[in-house]
Design an enzyme around this catalytic site. Structure first.
Site, PDB file in Angstrom:
ATOM      1  N   GLN A 193      83.563  40.858  57.861  1.00 37.78           N
ATOM      2  CA  GLN A 193      82.787  41.966  58.144  1.00 37.78           C
ATOM      3  C   GLN A 193      81.533  41.467  58.951  1.00 37.78           C
ATOM      4  O   GLN A 193      80.391  41.132  58.111  1.00 37.78           O
ATOM      5  CB  GLN A 193      82.583  42.995  57.214  1.00 37.78           C
ATOM      6  CG  GLN A 193      82.001  44.113  57.686  1.00 37.78           C
ATOM      7  CD  GLN A 193      81.956  45.301  56.711  1.00 37.78           C
ATOM      8  OE1 GLN A 193      82.525  45.249  55.733  1.00 37.78           O
ATOM      9  NE2 GLN A 193      81.236  46.187  57.240  1.00 37.78           N
ATOM     10  N   PHE A 194      81.420  41.238  60.070  1.00 40.44           N
ATOM     11  CA  PHE A 194      80.196  40.644  60.719  1.00 40.44           C
ATOM     12  C   PHE A 194      78.910  41.367  60.614  1.00 40.44           C
ATOM     13  O   PHE A 194      77.895  41.050  60.433  1.00 40.44           O
ATOM     14  CB  PHE A 194      80.458  40.143  62.170  1.00 40.44           C
ATOM     15  CG  PHE A 194      80.147  41.167  63.158  1.00 40.44           C
ATOM     16  CD1 PHE A 194      79.082  41.348  63.930  1.00 40.44           C
ATOM     17  CD2 PHE A 194      81.271  41.893  63.405  1.00 40.44           C
ATOM     18  CE1 PHE A 194      79.027  42.229  64.938  1.00 40.44           C
ATOM     19  CE2 PHE A 194      81.074  43.035  64.381  1.00 40.44           C
ATOM     20  CZ  PHE A 194      79.945  43.116  65.081  1.00 40.44           C
ATOM     21  N   THR A 195      79.239  42.696  60.335  1.00 33.96           N
ATOM     22  CA  THR A 195      78.196  43.765  60.199  1.00 33.96           C
ATOM     23  C   THR A 195      77.356  43.426  59.219  1.00 33.96           C
ATOM     24  O   THR A 195      76.097  43.690  59.221  1.00 33.96           O
ATOM     25  CB  THR A 195      78.566  45.128  60.275  1.00 33.96           C
ATOM     26  OG1 THR A 195      79.554  45.362  59.238  1.00 33.96           O
ATOM     27  CG2 THR A 195      79.244  45.461  61.733  1.00 33.96           C
TER      28      THR A 195
END
Length: 146
Positions: free
Chosen positions: A78-80
């Site tokens: 989850q790059f966010t």
């Protein structure tokens, strides 16, 4: 590197309506890889995830680890999580690792976890994923690694 961990009764991840990973009782881990993260962190991350005490012991206290309960671990990229949200109304992603670097570290962590624990499932890196879970508690922690 940041890991948002949730104690779950069950969780599953789907891509294009196909289930790609699922666990029963255990830990759902959302992993965000940051620009300065290196493979040297992977040992620390793996051991902390497998030994973090977020499950109830015989006395009902949060004193048992994933290993203690022989639970499942579901790892989802989850790059966010690597976003800079300190100001403004829109997240900035200058602190996030490049997709290629993040995928290398994500895959290496996944391999390390699978070598050390019998039940490790995963999402698909970079895919549009749908996650279903039953959070137990709720119990959610943000672990940060440097």
């Amino acid at each position: 590197m940041k890991a948002l961990i949730q104690r779950v009764r069950h969780a599953r991840v789907c891509v294009d309506e196909e289930e790609v990973g699922a666990i029963d009782q255990g830990m759902l881990v959302f992993l965000g890889v940051e620009r300065n993260d290196t493979p040297l962190l992977l040992e620390k991350v793996a051991e902390r995830l497998l030994n973090y005490r977020l499950f109830a012991d015989e006395e009902g206290r949060m004193n048992a680890s994933l290993r203690d309960i022989d639970g499942g671990l579901l790892l989802v990229s989850q790059f966010t999580l690597a976003a800079d949200t300190r100001k403004g109304l829109r997240p900035g992603f200058s602190t996030a690792a490049s997709p290629a670097d993040a995928q290398l570290l994500y895959n290496a962590l996944l391999d390390t976890l699978r070598e050390r624990h019998p039940t490790v499932e995963a999402g698909r890196f970079g895919a549009d994923m749908q996650i279903e879970l039953l959070n137990d508690g709720p119990v959610t922690f943000l672990l940060e690694f440097q």
